[in-house]
Motif scaffolding. Structure first.
Motif: not given
Length: 124
Positions: A1-14
């Motif tokens: 079984q594979v688990q994918l763990v994401e990180s790095g999202g957030g709020l940023v200005q244009a």
């Protein structure tokens, strides 16, 4: 079984930048393609858009809407895929999902796996 763990999202200005990471963990034999997909607010799962993908030997494909701004890369030793996002626009706001095609063992079929998603919000 594979688990994918994401990180790095957030709020940023244009005009700003973010870097997403996705690490594949668990028990598997090999991973073929990995990629990033996004689901904009109000869209359903079947309207998820392919943002960029990369094969195990490094061939990449980027959606026209992100070409020249986003770059996908991969570290096979770490089973990790990255998405460098520059010159972000408000229309890039979405939940970004990591996906991969992998097989649990050498003789098993290939399966598609998804991460839990990470929110990217770009303010104007």
């Amino acid at each position: 079984q594979v688990q994918l763990v994401e990180s790095g999202g957030g709020l940023v200005q244009a005009g700003g930048s973010l870097r997403l990471s996705c690490a594949a963990t668990g028990s598997f034999s090999s991973i073929n393609a990995m990629g990033w997909y996004r689901q904009a607010p109000g869209n359903q799962r079947d309207q998820r858009e392919m943002v960029a993908s990369i094969t195990s030997d490094g061939r990449t494909n980027h959606a026209d809407s992100v070409k020249g701004r986003f770059t996908i890369s991969r570290d096979n030793a770490k089973n990790t895929v990255y998405l460098q996002m520059n010159s972000l626009k408000p229309e890039d706001t979405a939940v970004y999902y990591c996906g991969c095609n992998a097989r649990p063992s050498f003789l098993s079929p290939w399966y598609n796996y998804w991460g839990q998603g990470t929110q990217v919000t770009v303010s104007s």
